[in-house]
Scaffold this motif. Structure first.
Motif, PDB file in Angstrom:
ATOM      1  N   SER A  93      53.930  -8.225 -33.359  1.00  0.00           N
ATOM      2  CA  SER A  93      53.055  -9.049 -32.632  1.00  0.00           C
ATOM      3  C   SER A  93      51.546  -8.582 -32.884  1.00  0.00           C
ATOM      4  O   SER A  93      50.589  -9.295 -32.922  1.00  0.00           O
ATOM      5  CB  SER A  93      53.139  -8.824 -31.171  1.00  0.00           C
ATOM      6  OG  SER A  93      52.975  -7.366 -30.819  1.00  0.00           O
ATOM      7  N   ARG A  94      51.417  -7.387 -33.560  1.00  0.00           N
ATOM      8  CA  ARG A  94      50.092  -6.801 -33.827  1.00  0.00           C
ATOM      9  C   ARG A  94      49.798  -6.642 -35.376  1.00  0.00           C
ATOM     10  O   ARG A  94      48.862  -6.537 -35.944  1.00  0.00           O
ATOM     11  CB  ARG A  94      49.675  -5.472 -33.148  1.00  0.00           C
ATOM     12  CG  ARG A  94      49.443  -5.713 -31.617  1.00  0.00           C
ATOM     13  CD  ARG A  94      48.848  -4.601 -31.018  1.00  0.00           C
ATOM     14  NE  ARG A  94      49.660  -3.371 -30.965  1.00  0.00           N
ATOM     15  CZ  ARG A  94      49.300  -2.172 -31.607  1.00  0.00           C
ATOM     16  NH1 ARG A  94      48.388  -2.055 -32.584  1.00  0.00           N
ATOM     17  NH2 ARG A  94      50.371  -1.427 -31.790  1.00  0.00           N
ATOM     18  N   LEU A 124      49.955  -7.663 -39.398  1.00  0.00           N
ATOM     19  CA  LEU A 124      49.294  -8.753 -40.254  1.00  0.00           C
ATOM     20  C   LEU A 124      50.429  -9.792 -40.424  1.00  0.00           C
ATOM     21  O   LEU A 124      50.021 -11.067 -40.355  1.00  0.00           O
ATOM     22  CB  LEU A 124      48.865  -8.286 -41.694  1.00  0.00           C
ATOM     23  CG  LEU A 124      47.309  -7.541 -41.353  1.00  0.00           C
ATOM     24  CD1 LEU A 124      46.849  -6.853 -42.877  1.00  0.00           C
ATOM     25  CD2 LEU A 124      46.373  -8.347 -41.157  1.00  0.00           C
ATOM     26  N   SER A 125      51.670  -9.395 -40.713  1.00  0.00           N
ATOM     27  CA  SER A 125      52.629 -10.760 -40.848  1.00  0.00           C
ATOM     28  C   SER A 125      52.931 -11.512 -39.542  1.00  0.00           C
ATOM     29  O   SER A 125      52.930 -12.554 -39.633  1.00  0.00           O
ATOM     30  CB  SER A 125      53.960  -9.984 -41.344  1.00  0.00           C
ATOM     31  OG  SER A 125      54.263  -8.771 -40.479  1.00  0.00           O
ATOM     32  N   GLY A 126      52.916 -10.527 -38.380  1.00  0.00           N
ATOM     33  CA  GLY A 126      53.087 -11.404 -37.300  1.00  0.00           C
ATOM     34  C   GLY A 126      52.071 -12.488 -36.804  1.00  0.00           C
ATOM     35  O   GLY A 126      52.310 -13.484 -36.508  1.00  0.00           O
ATOM     36  N   LYS A 127      50.684 -11.953 -37.180  1.00  0.00           N
ATOM     37  CA  LYS A 127      49.694 -12.673 -36.715  1.00  0.00           C
ATOM     38  C   LYS A 127      49.586 -14.059 -37.719  1.00  0.00           C
ATOM     39  O   LYS A 127      49.210 -15.055 -37.618  1.00  0.00           O
ATOM     40  CB  LYS A 127      48.235 -12.001 -37.090  1.00  0.00           C
ATOM     41  CG  LYS A 127      48.204 -10.941 -35.998  1.00  0.00           C
ATOM     42  CD  LYS A 127      46.848  -9.986 -36.185  1.00  0.00           C
ATOM     43  CE  LYS A 127      46.644  -9.068 -35.144  1.00  0.00           C
ATOM     44  NZ  LYS A 127      45.609  -8.139 -35.385  1.00  0.00           N
ATOM     45  N   LEU A 128      49.911 -13.689 -38.991  1.00  0.00           N
ATOM     46  CA  LEU A 128      50.083 -14.687 -40.151  1.00  0.00           C
ATOM     47  C   LEU A 128      51.074 -15.756 -39.761  1.00  0.00           C
ATOM     48  O   LEU A 128      50.675 -17.110 -39.703  1.00  0.00           O
ATOM     49  CB  LEU A 128      50.479 -14.480 -41.503  1.00  0.00           C
ATOM     50  CG  LEU A 128      50.694 -14.982 -42.648  1.00  0.00           C
ATOM     51  CD1 LEU A 128      49.465 -15.988 -42.877  1.00  0.00           C
ATOM     52  CD2 LEU A 128      51.119 -14.447 -43.885  1.00  0.00           C
ATOM     53  N   LEU A 141      52.030 -16.502 -36.585  1.00  0.00           N
ATOM     54  CA  LEU A 141      51.556 -17.301 -35.402  1.00  0.00           C
ATOM     55  C   LEU A 141      50.612 -18.126 -35.671  1.00  0.00           C
ATOM     56  O   LEU A 141      50.518 -19.455 -35.373  1.00  0.00           O
ATOM     57  CB  LEU A 141      51.133 -16.155 -34.365  1.00  0.00           C
ATOM     58  CG  LEU A 141      52.409 -15.412 -33.691  1.00  0.00           C
ATOM     59  CD1 LEU A 141      51.866 -14.276 -32.710  1.00  0.00           C
ATOM     60  CD2 LEU A 141      53.344 -16.225 -32.958  1.00  0.00           C
ATOM     61  N   PHE A 142      49.566 -17.760 -36.424  1.00  0.00           N
ATOM     62  CA  PHE A 142      48.615 -18.433 -37.032  1.00  0.00           C
ATOM     63  C   PHE A 142      48.949 -19.757 -37.761  1.00  0.00           C
ATOM     64  O   PHE A 142      48.609 -20.817 -37.771  1.00  0.00           O
ATOM     65  CB  PHE A 142      47.657 -17.837 -37.784  1.00  0.00           C
ATOM     66  CG  PHE A 142      46.575 -16.950 -36.684  1.00  0.00           C
ATOM     67  CD1 PHE A 142      45.793 -17.764 -36.075  1.00  0.00           C
ATOM     68  CD2 PHE A 142      46.447 -15.845 -37.052  1.00  0.00           C
ATOM     69  CE1 PHE A 142      44.811 -16.956 -35.214  1.00  0.00           C
ATOM     70  CE2 PHE A 142      45.647 -14.826 -35.964  1.00  0.00           C
ATOM     71  CZ  PHE A 142      44.935 -15.590 -35.225  1.00  0.00           C
ATOM     72  N   THR A 143      49.982 -19.654 -38.749  1.00  0.00           N
ATOM     73  CA  THR A 143      50.215 -20.730 -39.538  1.00  0.00           C
ATOM     74  C   THR A 143      51.023 -21.806 -38.833  1.00  0.00           C
ATOM     75  O   THR A 143      50.676 -22.805 -38.749  1.00  0.00           O
ATOM     76  CB  THR A 143      51.463 -20.081 -40.510  1.00  0.00           C
ATOM     77  OG1 THR A 143      50.862 -19.272 -41.271  1.00  0.00           O
ATOM     78  CG2 THR A 143      51.930 -21.253 -41.563  1.00  0.00           C
TER      79      THR A 143
END
Length: 540
Positions: A59-60, A62-66, A68-70
């Protein structure tokens, strides 16, 4: 020559090696003590903390943020597209109703042999899902099917306006969000026939149901598209960007735990993009840092060794000094010839052992500049050189009246180091008969700058020494050398505001040149008439 007092010996022997730590403190550390890295455990603890911090939750990360953002951006795009697409669905739905009612009405009128029965009208209305059908042309308006009573219409819709998605968005959202059962009047041309205008009356409920179903399908499709798109983008970026960044992060953490281990240095993947450039730069930086740490440990070990040697050498030189003073009283002609040189050499050796740790500090002491006879100073160097290398011809071509402005002890060390390097290079070829082995020291003056040239007929400097000429431990021209001679000479010349450079080096000829400017004259001192050029601090 004065015999040193015991307190002087103790003070010189206990000279601090690094900072406030004394020589005895260094020696007492013992062989098992890692004096080059006294706080070695602290970096390891920090590296362990970094390693634990590198395990970032998804969840924190870079891959998780990527991911979610995508997914969020795809959903946002679908949301922005939904209103015009819903308006287009509404226009198609109304257009289909109008076309179906017009087609049924035309068929009914063309196939009926007599008056249209009520049952036929009701069947058409039921099949098309409308409540009223009429057709208008230039001359007449005719009701095809509809109830006998008047219908109350809540809104009239022109198909020309309905087919404009942007303009129809407000009415579409009103239909979708309203829970009232409105009756709509829809009119327009069908199949490009502009001579006739068809009109229907239809309830809004089926249109709302269709919009709700369409919205649900769009929402599900949007979620599916966003999931697929996010997954594809995620896996592509993971492979192209996140995975190499993680690899570099792991390499940095592993390297920080043990910078001495070259196997932990990042190996570049050979990519030619920005990630590849970052890998190459990280690899080069880690290699430079490893070499620098190795050199630092070598300097620390050298400092410790020098401290131990300095501690004991002072005591040995004291005994030699006493014996030398006794030799001066000998009547032997040979002793009378070499005795003063031996005394002078012993004095210089004691001075060196007192100040030998100066090189381990940030810089040498500031030069104590005086007017010196350069010819006499080079003669001192020649006397020492002839003892070490009798087979080398030493030429002092400096005029007897030539003077320079320099620190006598430091200038002796500069010239002596350069001459010793030349003598050692030529001594290595002593077994080759017929070779000319000559060392020449000359000087000239241009204005306030003295140029001192030291040349020899040796074999020249090797390529490795030329690449790191004035770097300690790297600029040695012989196996086992430290390269400190040139490094010390270079530092002392720069302390005088001058330059030391290699003019030429080839087989049979090597020449170093010392550029030594006179000390600048203080204008205030000149105005006050002080010939030494010093400044009175009380008046400056």
């Amino acid at each position: 020559m004065r015999e040193p007092r015991p307190d002087e010996l103790a003070q010189a022997g206990e000279a601090p090696a690094t900072g406030s730590r004394s020589v005895d403190a260094e020696v007492s550390a013992g062989p098992d003590r890692d004096t080059s890295s006294p706080a070695r455990g602290e970096p390891k603890r920090k590296a362990a903390n970094l390693s634990a911090a590198a395990q970032v939750p998804l969840s924190r990360a870079l891959s998780g943020k990527l991911l979610l953002f995508t997914a969020g951006f795809v959903l946002l795009a679908e949301i922005l597209i939904f209103p015009p697409s819903a308006a287009n669905f509404r226009a198609n739905w109304l257009g289909d109703k109008l076309s179906a009612a017009a087609a049924a009405g035309r068929v009914l009128l063309e196939t009926a042999e007599g008056p249209v029965t009520d049952s036929s009208r009701e069947r058409i209305l039921r099949d098309t899902g409308v409540r009223f059908i009429a057709v208008h042309d230039d001359t007449i308006s005719r009701v095809i099917a509809g109830p006998d009573e008047m219908l109350t219409v809540d809104a009239s819709i022109d198909m020309k306006e309905a087919r404009r998605p942007i303009a129809a968005i407000p009415e579409t959202l009103k239909t979708l969000l309203s829970d009232s059962e409105r009756i709509l009047r829809v009119y327009g041309t069908v199949d490009g026939d502009r001579s006739k205008t068809y009109e229907i009356v239809v309830p809004e409920g089926p249109l709302r149901d269709g919009l709700i179903t369409y919205s649900r399908n769009i929402a599900l499709l949007s979620l599916l598209v966003s999931a697929i798109t996010a997954s594809m983008v995620f896996f592509v970026i993971m492979r192209l960007f996140i995975a190499p960044i993680r690899r570099m992060t792991k390499s940095m953490i592993a390297y920080s735990e043990d910078p001495d281990d070259r196997s932990r240095v990042l190996k570049p993947s050979g990519r030619d993009d920005e990630i590849g450039v970052a890998e190459d730069q990280l690899n080069a930086m880690q290699l430079r840092l490893t070499d620098a740490l190795a050199q630092q440990r070598r300097l620390a070990d050298l400092g410790l060794a020098v401290s131990k040697i300095n501690h004991d050498m002072r005591n040995i030189l004291t005994v030699a000094q006493i014996l030398t003073e006794r030799l001066e009283r000998s009547s032997d002609p040979m002793v009378q010839k070499f005795g003063p040189r031996l005394v002078e050499t012993m004095d210089r050796a004691i001075a060196y052992t007192t100040n030998i740790l100066e090189y381990g500090k940030t810089r040498e002491r500031a030069p104590d500049r005086r007017r010196l006879n350069l010819h006499a100073l080079v003669e001192e160097v020649r006397h020492v050189a002839e003892i070490e290398a009798e087979s080398v011809e030493f030429r002092n071509e400096i005029a007897p009246v030539f003077e320079v402005d320099a620190d006598a002890e430091q200038l002796f060390r500069i010239i002596n180091n350069l001459c010793r390097n030349a003598l050692q290079a030529m001594s290595n070829e002593a077994d080759r008969p017929g070779l000319v082995r000559r060392l020449t020291v000359s000087a000239r003056r241009e204005g306030a700058v003295a140029f001192i040239a030291i040349s020899d007929t040796g074999p020249g400097l090797p390529r490795k020494a030329l690449e790191n000429l004035f770097t300690a431990f790297h600029g040695s021209a012989r196996t086992g050398g430290t390269g400190l001679g040139l490094a010390i000479a270079h530092e002392l010349v720069r302390a005088h505001g001058g330059q030391l450079e290699l003019v030429e080096s080839r087989g049979g000829y090597t020449c170093f040149r010392i550029e030594l400017p006179d000390a600048p004259i203080q204008l205030q001192a000149r105005r006050e008439g002080r010939p030494d050029g010093s400044v009175d601090r009380a008046t400056s």
